[in-house]
Design an enzyme around this catalytic site. Structure first.
Site, short mmCIF file in Angstrom:
data_model
loop_
_atom_site.label_atom_id
_atom_site.label_comp_id
_atom_site.label_asym_id
_atom_site.label_seq_id
_atom_site.Cartn_x
_atom_site.Cartn_y
_atom_site.Cartn_z
N ARG A 1 0.78 -1.15 -0.05
CA ARG A 1 0.08 -0.06 0.04
C ARG A 1 0.94 1.15 0.24
O ARG A 1 0.59 2.15 -0.42
CB ARG A 1 -0.92 0.11 1.11
CG ARG A 1 -2.04 -1.22 0.98
CD ARG A 1 -2.86 -1.35 2.17
NE ARG A 1 -2.17 -1.94 3.28
CZ ARG A 1 -2.15 -3.08 3.60
NH1 ARG A 1 -2.64 -4.11 2.79
NH2 ARG A 1 -1.41 -3.59 4.48
N GLU B 1 6.01 -10.74 13.71
CA GLU B 1 5.56 -11.08 14.85
C GLU B 1 5.80 -12.43 15.00
O GLU B 1 6.06 -13.03 16.04
CB GLU B 1 3.93 -10.85 15.04
CG GLU B 1 3.57 -11.06 16.34
CD GLU B 1 1.82 -10.92 16.48
OE1 GLU B 1 1.12 -11.14 17.24
OE2 GLU B 1 1.27 -10.33 15.49
#
Length: 179
Positions: free
Chosen positions: A62, A99
């Site tokens: 994006r 993560e």
């Protein structure tokens, strides 16, 4: 007279995506609205007007949409930082921690020249891992990141503090609590 919509008003929240407990902040609704998209682009570049910027760098994916629009507004070139294996010419790479695991981003090794001033753009700042990797790639080519611009900051995840600790100014249009 109706009140002006804020950037946050254009962003859709999708609960439990991509997995339970995550509140996904969807900027596609911002992009598809002409007023919202223009407002975002104008606000992303506003703090940097008058500063020397030679190139805009966008983080996949994006950040390409936003960075391209910002580069156009500034009449500057655009450089993509992509996931490993997606760029066709010679690259340099930077690993970073996600993560759960690790990832790698790359930039063409001739995309920037020493001394260039760069604005780094993406849609979302969470832990700052991807942006830090992008900054390190820019610096490895001898250019300088004069600032990072994001639509959304998730302050609880510490990305802003991480980038500011590197000496890079951070500009975000809005913030959301939680993940």
């Amino acid at each position: 007279m109706p009140s002006q919509k804020s950037i946050q008003d254009y962003i859709r929240t999708i609960p439990d995506f991509p997995h339970e407990g995550i509140m996904f902040r969807d900027v596609t609704t911002l992009f598809q609205d002409p007023r919202g998209f223009r407002l975002a682009v104008d606000q992303l570049l506003a703090p940097f007007v008058g500063e020397r910027i030679d190139m805009v760098v966008g983080l996949e994916a994006r950040g390409f949409i936003l960075g391209g629009a910002v580069a156009h507004q500034l009449s500057k070139g655009f450089v993509p930082i992509r996931k490993h294996g997606k760029l066709p010419a010679a690259t340099i790479a930077q690993d970073y921690t996600l993560e759960y695991g690790r990832a790698t981003v790359e930039i063409h090794d001739d995309a920037l020249v020493p001394g260039q001033k760069v604005l780094l753009v993406d849609d979302l700042l969470a832990t700052g891992g991807t942006a830090e990797a992008g900054i390190r790639l820019v610096e490895a080519l001898g250019a300088e990141v004069v600032g990072c611009a994001f639509v959304i900051d998730l302050p609880e995840l510490g990305g802003r503090a991480r980038l500011e600790a590197m000496g890079v100014p951070v500009h975000a249009l809005c913030a959301f609590d939680g993940h």
